[in-house]
Design an enzyme around this catalytic site. Structure first.
Site: not given
Length: 244
Positions: A202, A205, A228
């Site tokens: 993402c 991040c 994650c």
């Protein structure tokens, strides 16, 4: 499936295909009754096109699950569309977080600033668990060289608490193997790779990585977190710093 039966099944699969190539492991897994019904879970990230191409060549009707978290780079979304069309993937499933869950838990889209684990659970883990219902296992693109927490990765492993297996056909590949495969098959590169992103998640991040760093050093930089959470142990998100 009982834990002992699942352990025996995964042990047998690893023994059967221990000396096979990644391509052969994938082809056999997709046809082996012991592996069951499988889906490929792909981020359409830096190296994803290799496994996507293998699936397209071997069995293009294989379900491909793409987690559209709502926070991906625009480049990833464009790349996903281009790769899926080019490879002729026949069963691409774009999975998004539950709208009510988002509205309740992260209405301002700032959860990642306060609790990265909770954000990943909201946008990745729970949507994936829903998407994998009805499958016996799933295929990942994880490789041993990507980080120290993946150094002992096998071709087949148990996802505890779900009754599923995970297949890692490229577990033993080196970075050079990935690049060679992409070049030989003239596969398109993710546009962010040339900008210093060897691992892409993402947007909030993910940061660029220096040449001397671990390929996943740019994921959740400055946080005690390396995964994650879509890799599950005992039905729970893996704690920070631990990889299944």
């Amino acid at each position: 499936m009982p834990r002992n039966d699942l352990t025996d099944r995964v042990t047998a699969l690893n023994a059967r295909y221990r000396h096979h190539s990644g391509t052969a492991v994938l082809a056999h897994a997709l046809a082996d009754p012991e592996a069951g019904r499988l889906a490929l879970v792909s981020s359409f990230g830096a190296e994803s096109v290799v496994l996507l191409h293998m699936v397209a060549v071997t069995r293009p009707e294989t379900p491909v699950i793409f987690l559209e978290t709502g926070m991906l780079f625009a480049e990833t979304l464009v790349y996903q569309q281009e790769v899926a069309e080019r490879l002729g993937l026949r069963d691409l499933r774009i999975i998004r977080p539950d709208a009510q869950d988002l509205a309740r838990t992260d209405p301002e889209q700032t959860l990642h600033r306060r609790d990265t684990d909770a954000c990943c659970a909201l946008r990745k883990t729970r949507p994936l668990l829903r998407a994998l219902q009805g499958f016996d296992g799933w295929i990942t693109g994880r490789k041993r060289y990507q980080s120290g927490t993946r150094a002992a990765l096998d071709f087949f492993e148990i996802e505890d608490g779900t009754g599923r297996i995970k297949v890692n056909p490229l577990a033993h590949w080196a970075r050079e193997d990935v690049q060679t495969y992409m070049e030989e098959n003239r596969l398109p590169r993710h546009p962010l790779v040339d900008r210093g992103y060897p691992s892409i998640g993402c947007m909030p991040c993910t940061t660029p990585v220096r040449a001397d760093e671990d390929p996943r050093a740019g994921r959740w930089r400055d946080h005690d977190k390396t995964e994650c959470g879509i890799h599950i142990v005992d039905g729970r998100v893996i704690p920070k710093g631990v990889s299944a």
